[in-house]
Write an enzyme that holds these catalytic residues in place. Structure first.
Site, PDB file in Angstrom:
ATOM      1  N   TYR A 124       1.742  25.409  16.173  1.00 11.95           N
ATOM      2  CA  TYR A 124       2.711  24.406  16.630  1.00 11.95           C
ATOM      3  C   TYR A 124       2.876  23.271  15.628  1.00 11.95           C
ATOM      4  CZ  TYR A 124       2.876  26.305  21.419  1.00 11.95           C
ATOM      5  OH  TYR A 124       3.055  27.085  22.519  1.00 11.95           O
ATOM      6  N   ARG A 133     -23.375  -1.384  33.147  1.00  7.84           N
ATOM      7  CA  ARG A 133     -22.443  -0.365  33.647  1.00  7.84           C
ATOM      8  C   ARG A 133     -22.522  -0.351  35.177  1.00  7.84           C
ATOM      9  NH1 ARG A 133     -23.108   5.827  31.630  1.00  7.84           N
ATOM     10  NH2 ARG A 133     -24.797   5.781  33.162  1.00  7.84           N
ATOM     11  N   LYS A 186     -25.506  17.056  36.867  1.00  4.53           N
ATOM     12  CA  LYS A 186     -24.135  16.574  37.102  1.00  4.53           C
ATOM     13  C   LYS A 186     -23.143  17.336  36.215  1.00  4.53           C
ATOM     14  CE  LYS A 186     -24.857  12.818  33.762  1.00  4.53           C
ATOM     15  NZ  LYS A 186     -25.387  11.449  33.634  1.00  4.53           N
TER      16      LYS A 186
HETATM   17  C1  PLP Z   1     -26.615  11.369  32.859  1.00  9.72           C
HETATM   18  C2  PLP Z   1     -27.767  10.510  33.163  1.00  9.72           C
HETATM   19  C3  PLP Z   1     -29.064  10.850  32.732  1.00  9.72           C
HETATM   20  C4  PLP Z   1     -29.345  12.010  31.803  1.00  9.72           C
HETATM   21  O1  PLP Z   1     -29.282  11.593  30.458  1.00  9.72           O
HETATM   22  P1  PLP Z   1     -29.633  12.578  29.252  1.00  9.72           P
HETATM   23  O2  PLP Z   1     -29.421  11.761  28.044  1.00  9.72           O
HETATM   24  O3  PLP Z   1     -28.636  13.701  29.366  1.00  9.72           O
HETATM   25  O4  PLP Z   1     -31.011  13.052  29.451  1.00  9.72           O
HETATM   26  C5  PLP Z   1     -30.132  10.072  33.164  1.00  9.72           C
HETATM   27  N1  PLP Z   1     -29.932   8.994  33.935  1.00  9.72           N
HETATM   28  C6  PLP Z   1     -28.691   8.601  34.336  1.00  9.72           C
HETATM   29  C7  PLP Z   1     -28.540   7.383  35.159  1.00  9.72           C
HETATM   30  C8  PLP Z   1     -27.571   9.331  33.944  1.00  9.72           C
HETATM   31  O5  PLP Z   1     -26.356   8.933  34.322  1.00  9.72           O
END
Ligand code: PLP
Length: 369
Positions: free
Chosen positions: A264, A136, A38
């Site tokens: 700045y 979540r 992602k």
């Molecule tokens: C992003 C995500 C992961 C990956 O987690 P890492 O800590 O980067 O290995 C795994 N499962 C879900 C549901 C996620 O949203």
């Protein structure tokens, strides 16, 4: 690798392979491996990374949103892709590109059934996410009856897996909480299987979960950050290799007299004579303002040089007093030899944030192919 002549994000595919092989040593050979790609594969380049992961034969990939999966399919990726957080408005796209949605609530289940029906789908693969404490996304345990009712005599969908997500897998002081999440997940899986008479595969571990709770690997694990070289703990960082190294160069060097300011709003004022360098990299490239004013440092010819003053849109200034260097020299912002975790910690954030923040303006260069 020749020295860079502009700001580049170097992506080391040999490091990715090393990390994949290392994480695999932590799990059973028959456990499936889902690679999380992602957010442009954690700020790198999702297509380049996914192609390499496909060669390494990962079993699954995951993206957050449907559009991210579409990009991978258009690039020819054939590996199954789980979409963790697809919106119902994109379910048609999900089906069109053979993406497998995570359904996480009564609403998303109903909406996906509706779309699958309209599209005349049969046995369309979906994954059900259960909430076990992160609070979540996810069905609650007491949604199981609702799910069962919805799925009775339903040909459109096939539940391929059920999964959950740990809230504090990297935090040893929350071990009891994590173990309770794993227990709830097992209980949910049992109820689900006995009520629906199907046995989808199960997964709950992310990278730190794999390292800290390998006994809960079930049939698949999901790794993101570890593949990119960070393990949320020094002893795992030591075994992993950073995939992304952000490099830039010195555009100009200045000699700053006492009482002169830099940048700045005159946020930095020299108390004594200073030598500064201006770099072609700013908040539009992903280096947020929180990294300015001495919070983070870059590496110039092996020496740490703090970012001084406010981060600009396209530039930062660093203090190179006492460091031997000249205009055009290479600077390492983070990556090999200068961990993104350490860079991020200066600004009170984490590797995940700085990695995924690097904007698409920064040229990606592949090494180790
Ligand atoms: C992003 C995500 C992961 C990956 O987690 P890492 O800590 O980067 O290995 C795994 N499962 C879900 C549901 C996620 O949203």
């Amino acid at each position: 690798m020749p020295r860079t002549k502009e700001t580049t994000l170097e992506l080391d595919l040999a490091a990715l392979e090393h990390n994949y092989n290392y994480i695999r040593t932590k799990i059973h050979p028959s456990t499936m491996f889902l690679a999380v790609v992602k957010a442009f594969a954690y700020g790198t380049d999702s297509v380049i990374i996914a192609k390499k992961l496909e060669k390494l034969r990962v079993d699954y990939m995951a993206v957050a949103y449907a559009h991210e999966g579409k990009v991978l399919r258009e690039a020819g990726i054939k590996t199954p892709i789980l979409v963790l957080h697809a919106q119902p408005s994109n379910y048609t796209m999900v089906i069109k590109y053979c993406l497998e949605p995570s359904l996480y609530s009564p609403r998303t289940l109903r909406e996906f059934i509706k779309t699958a029906k309209t599209q005349k789908q049969k046995d369309y693969p979906v994954h059900l996410k259960f909430n076990t404490g992160l609070n979540r996304l996810g069905f609650w345990e007491n949604d199981i009856n609702y799910i069962a009712d919805q799925l009775v005599d339903r040909e459109e969908l096939k539940i391929k897996s059920i999964f959950s997500h740990l809230a504090a897998s990297e935090d040893k002081s929350e071990e009891e909480f994590s173990k309770n999440q794993i227990k709830s997940f097992e209980k949910i899986a049992e109820e689900f299987t006995s009520l629906l008479k199907i046995s989808p595969f199960m997964h709950i571990l992310n990278t730190s979960g794999i390292f800290n709770y390998p006994e809960a690997q079930f049939q698949m694990v999901r790794s993101g950050i570890g593949l990119y070289g960070y393990g949320n703990e020094a002893r795992y960082d030591a075994k992993l290799l950073p995939v992304a190294t952000l490099k830039t160069i010195i555009s100009q060097i200045h000699n700053i007299e006492p009482n002169e300011s830099v940048g700045y709003n005159r946020a930095f004022t020299a108390e004594v004579y200073k030598k500064t360098a201006t770099l072609p990299l700013g908040h539009a490239d992903g280096i947020g303002r929180q990294y300015g004013n001495g919070k983070a440092s870059v590496l110039v010819n092996g020496k740490e040089a703090p970012i001084i003053g406010n981060v600009c849109m396209d530039m930062i200034m660093i203090d190179i007093t006492g460091i031997e260097c000249k205009e055009g020299d290479e600077v390492i912002v983070f990556g090999k030899g200068h961990s993104a975790e350490a860079f991020a910690a200066g600004a009170k954030t984490i590797s995940y944030e700085i990695l995924s923040a690097i904007s698409q303006r920064v040229k990606r260069v592949i090494t180790g192919a």
